[in-house]
Enzyme design. Structure first.
Site, PDB file in Angstrom:
ATOM      1  N   ASP B  13       0.868  -1.174   0.000  1.00  0.00           N
ATOM      2  CA  ASP B  13       0.000   0.000   0.000  1.00  0.00           C
ATOM      3  C   ASP B  13       0.903   1.222   0.000  1.00  0.00           C
ATOM      4  OD1 ASP B  13      -2.072  -1.751   0.143  1.00  0.00           O
ATOM      5  OD2 ASP B  13      -2.627  -1.311   2.208  1.00  0.00           O
ATOM      6  N   ASP B 132     -13.952  -5.453  -2.030  1.00  0.00           N
ATOM      7  CA  ASP B 132     -13.914  -5.396  -0.567  1.00  0.00           C
ATOM      8  C   ASP B 132     -15.314  -5.755  -0.090  1.00  0.00           C
ATOM      9  OD1 ASP B 132     -11.333  -4.410  -0.760  1.00  0.00           O
ATOM     10  OD2 ASP B 132     -11.934  -2.311  -0.544  1.00  0.00           O
TER      11      ASP B 132
END
Lengths: 202, 253
Positions: B13, B132
């Site tokens: 990330d 997600d």
């Protein structure tokens, strides 16, 4: 050394450029017949649709240029497929170095996903030691390499190494000055780097 | 072994050029330079890398094209880039910079035809659809904006739709499991693998080597993705792959 990469409408050609640069050689990316003919080594990369690629190559006369190259040539992925006689992808006649037709994978069970994408082991064929030793030397017994493809070249007399996904097929091929990989050596870690080194050292 | 190896994918990330990892998507901690970290993972045996521009999806920022160019120049395994991809020209920019695949998430839910566009222009292998999802009282639901906003789409029907639209892979993150290191969402993973015909990447929940094994055996995942267990050295990728090999799983070692 003068390394030329065939410039045409294939995707991700810069991955191959980067891989050759990592080996300390800056390749030229070109569609000029002169530059291709005069290079010490020619790489014919490929990613994308065989019909679109052949249409482009024919329109620019590159199909004949590639066919008549005399120095070591490395076809990669769709580059391998375009060196065959015919491809089922778009039903297109290809360059025809290898007398074999490219087929689409037909899944047999749910786990058989197409495109085949990821790392597979390759198996060198025993009978073709000489050519295999040149392109595939110093790799270990069953190295893993990175594939992304929906079409494959059946095992034939020019097969140098096989992989086995759904069925055994040609992972590497060889005929005269033409060498090919169905997988992407430029994305296959240290093994791929060794294959590219072996090719450049021919 | 025959067939495709199960893949281990470290996820980096990225925020302002640095690698970060949150716990349940918040409380970010810094973990180094993405290119150097990516190289180290590649040497250790990672099969692929994912770089996510985590700030982009809600601030509308473009992903770090320069970082992508550096990764492409220096790393010799495939990598995926995600975050802030809203239209085809974002995809073109990232692929031209050298990314092998792009991962789309919120933008796909907002504009599902983006999946069709990417796969018809560049091939389905380029298009990773990230989902997600959270198991709420009324079942698995898809979330957007970094997990902050629930949508009316169910996980399984959306997964089938993205496969039908031409996505090449599904990257499924269970929000219930992410960051808590108690294992992947194996039941949901197995159901996904049965219901769609494209590869499924498991994400969220890795804490031990056994969790990875279970994602492949019980969860039938094609690949498993993790971040903090790798970044903070809790699991060494080379050790993990030898462990999986000894457990009879087809991995590249």
């Amino acid at each position: 050394m003068n390394v030329a990469i065939v410039k045409y409408n294939a995707g991700n050609i810069y991955s191959v450029v980067n891989a050759i640069k990592r080996l300390g050689i800056t390749p030229i990316l070109t569609d000029s017949a002169d530059e291709l003919q005069n290079a010490d080594k020619v790489i014919f990369p490929g990613q994308g649709n065989a019909l679109e690629a052949m249409t482009y190559l024919k329109a620019h006369g590159l199909d004949k240029v590639i066919k008549n190259l005399r120095q070591p040539v490395l076809g990669i992925c769709v580059g391998q497929q375009l060196l065959c006689r015919h491809s089922e992808e778009g039903g297109v006649d290809c360059i025809g170095i290898f007398d074999v037709d490219v087929k689409r994978f037909q899944p047999i069970q749910h786990e058989d996903k197409v495109p085949a994408m990821g790392w597979e082991e390759i198996y060198m064929s025993d009978e073709k030691d000489d050519a295999a030793n040149v392109l595939l030397k110093d790799l270990g017994k069953h190295p893993y390499v990175y594939f992304v493809h929906s079409y494959y070249v059946p095992v034939c007399e020019n097969t140098l190494a096989t992989a086995d996904y759904i069925l055994p097929y040609s992972a590497c091929m060889h005929k005269g000055n033409f060498y090919t990989c169905q997988f992407h050596p430029e994305k296959s870690g240290d093994v791929g780097e060794q294959i590219l080194k072996n090719f450049l050292n021919m | 072994m025959k067939g495709l190896a199960k893949r281990i994918i470290p996820c980096l990330d990225v925020k302002n050029g640095e690698t970060v990892k949150g716990t349940n998507f918040i409380n970010l901690r810094s973990a180094g330079d993405p290119v150097e970290l990516g190289k180290a993972y590649s040497k250790a045996g990672a099969d692929e890398l994912v770089f996510l521009d985590i700030t982009a999806s809600y601030e509308g920022r473009k992903t770090f094209t320069d970082m992508v160019t550096r990764v492409a120049a220096e790393i010799n395994i495939p990598f995926t880039v995600g975050g802030g991809i809203n239209e085809l020209k974002d995809v073109a920019r990232l692929l031209n910079a050298g990314a092998d695949k792009v991962s789309i998430n919120s933008s796909a839910l907002r504009n599902p035809t983006l999946i069709n566009e990417i796969s018809s222009h560049y091939g389905s292998q380029v298009c990773v659809c990230a989902i997600d999802a959270r198991l709420d009282e009324d079942g698995w639901h898809c979330y957007v904006k970094g997990g902050r906003e629930r949508t009316d789409r169910g996980l399984f029907e959306w997964a089938k739709e993205v496969a039908d639209r031409g996505a090449g892979e599904i990257l499924f993150t269970s929000m219930n499991h992410d960051g808590v290191k108690q294992g992947f969402a194996n039941e949901a993973l197995a159901k996904l693998s049965e219901e769609v015909s494209i590869p499924v990447i498991a994400s969220g929940g890795a804490g031990t080597k056994e969790h990875f094994r279970d994602a492949f055996t019980l969860g039938k995942a094609d690949a498993a993705l993790a971040a903090s267990v790798f970044h903070f050295g809790e699991i060494n990728i080379s050790d993990l792959k030898h462990y999986l090999y000894n457990e009879g799983i087809n991995v590249r070692i």
